[in-house]
Motif scaffolding. Structure first.
Motif, PDB file in Angstrom:
ATOM      1  N   ASP A 178      -2.398  10.401   6.842  1.00  0.00           N
ATOM      2  CA  ASP A 178      -3.770  10.109   6.424  1.00  0.00           C
ATOM      3  C   ASP A 178      -3.841   8.746   5.727  1.00  0.00           C
ATOM      4  N   ALA A 179      -2.839   8.445   4.906  1.00  0.00           N
ATOM      5  CA  ALA A 179      -2.801   7.147   4.232  1.00  0.00           C
ATOM      6  C   ALA A 179      -2.693   6.020   5.249  1.00  0.00           C
TER       7      ALA A 179
ATOM      8  N   PRO B  79      -2.402  11.672  -8.681  1.00  0.00           N
ATOM      9  CA  PRO B  79      -3.148  11.971  -7.454  1.00  0.00           C
ATOM     10  C   PRO B  79      -3.231  10.743  -6.550  1.00  0.00           C
ATOM     11  N   THR B  80      -3.319  10.968  -5.259  1.00  0.00           N
ATOM     12  CA  THR B  80      -3.452   9.890  -4.282  1.00  0.00           C
ATOM     13  C   THR B  80      -4.735  10.087  -3.480  1.00  0.00           C
ATOM     14  N   PRO B  81      -5.338   8.999  -2.993  1.00  0.00           N
ATOM     15  CA  PRO B  81      -6.593   9.121  -2.248  1.00  0.00           C
ATOM     16  C   PRO B  81      -6.468   9.960  -0.981  1.00  0.00           C
ATOM     17  N   ARG B  82      -5.301   9.937  -0.363  1.00  0.00           N
ATOM     18  CA  ARG B  82      -5.091  10.663   0.894  1.00  0.00           C
ATOM     19  C   ARG B  82      -4.025  11.736   0.703  1.00  0.00           C
TER      20      ARG B  82
ATOM     21  N   HIS C 160       0.836  -1.204   0.000  1.00  0.00           N
ATOM     22  CA  HIS C 160       0.000   0.000   0.000  1.00  0.00           C
ATOM     23  C   HIS C 160       0.870   1.254   0.000  1.00  0.00           C
TER      24      HIS C 160
ATOM     25  N   GLY D 156      -6.107   5.289   6.828  1.00  0.00           N
ATOM     26  CA  GLY D 156      -6.929   4.436   5.973  1.00  0.00           C
ATOM     27  C   GLY D 156      -6.464   2.996   5.990  1.00  0.00           C
TER      28      GLY D 156
ATOM     29  N   GLU E 299       2.753   1.661  -3.370  1.00  0.00           N
ATOM     30  CA  GLU E 299       1.929   2.215  -4.449  1.00  0.00           C
ATOM     31  C   GLU E 299       1.716   3.715  -4.276  1.00  0.00           C
ATOM     32  N   ARG E 300       1.547   4.148  -3.040  1.00  0.00           N
ATOM     33  CA  ARG E 300       1.405   5.590  -2.799  1.00  0.00           C
ATOM     34  C   ARG E 300       2.699   6.319  -3.171  1.00  0.00           C
TER      35      ARG E 300
END
Length: 225
Positions: A194-195, A186-189, A173, A198, A176-177
């Motif tokens: 923050d990542a 772009p990243t989700p967090r 995880h 999640g 990949e970030r």
């Protein structure tokens, strides 16, 4: 040149080699990168400088792993000291996940360690280096013991399966970030912390999810269309 100056120069050279090796390993793979490429990326004209300072490729990889394991372990120890009196699953998982995220945040941008670590964990020979480093950490041993003690009772095969899933998430995880940040995607967090939050949510969900029994996995997909 004084002994102090020679020592400082040697330290600076070692750090330059480690920086170059980590970046190149993360971007191209450990076995695809030669010592010559590392020396050139480190600004060294002598191709033998990598072997002189670190010995074999395995020695260099071990030095890179240890370089990050120490600060992560210090962060982990601090988190363990501030756990609640009766920590639950989420507390233990957070203590497992957050130190790596905090370390990556502190490194600034760009980082390469997460991708480098992911490569090691997927290689049978190099994986042992990560495992050996983990076994030397009393904080990690205490953390895993605490987590195992408060997990819900699960059949042995289910517990083993979920441990494998969580291990993959822990490694890949963040990799990949890191890759997305390096490529400008772009990243989700918004941040590493923050990542990590999640990821903690996801891992807690995996460990506490109900166990499905029966033959559902063998149903004909056509029955659901």
């Amino acid at each position: 040149m004084t002994a102090r100056a020679r020592s400082d120069r040697s330290t600076a050279t070692r750090e330059a080699i480690l920086d170059a090796a980590e970046r190149l390993y993360a971007e191209h793979g450990v076995y695809a990168v030669s010592n010559r490429a590392i020396a050139e990326a480190a600004g060294q004209g002598n191709n033998a400088v990598v072997g002189y300072h670190f010995g074999t490729r395995t020695d260099l990889v071990e030095a890179l792993v240890h370089r990050h394991a120490e600060p992560i372990d210090r962060l982990r120890e601090a988190m363990l000291e501030h756990l609640p009196v009766e920590p639950g699953v989420r507390d233990w998982v957070a203590a497992l996940v957050l130190p790596t995220a905090q370390h990556l945040e502190e490194l600034g941008r760009p980082t390469w360690f997460a991708r480098f670590a992911a490569q090691l964990m997927t290689d049978p020979a190099l994986r042992e280096i990560m495992v050996r480093e983990s076994l030397t950490s009393p904080a990690l041993s205490a953390l895993l013991s605490g987590l195992n003690a408060c997990l819900p009772a699960l059949p042995d095969d289910v517990a083993a399966e979920r441990a494998d899933i969580c291990r993959l998430l822990l490694v890949h995880h963040f990799a990949e970030r890191e890759r997305a940040l390096a490529d400008g995607f772009p990243t989700p967090r918004a941040s590493w912390t923050d990542a990590a939050t999640g990821l903690v949510d996801a891992i807690v969900g995996i460990w506490t999810a109900p166990v499905t029994t029966g033959t559902g996995a063998h149903l004909d997909p056509k029955e659901h269309t």
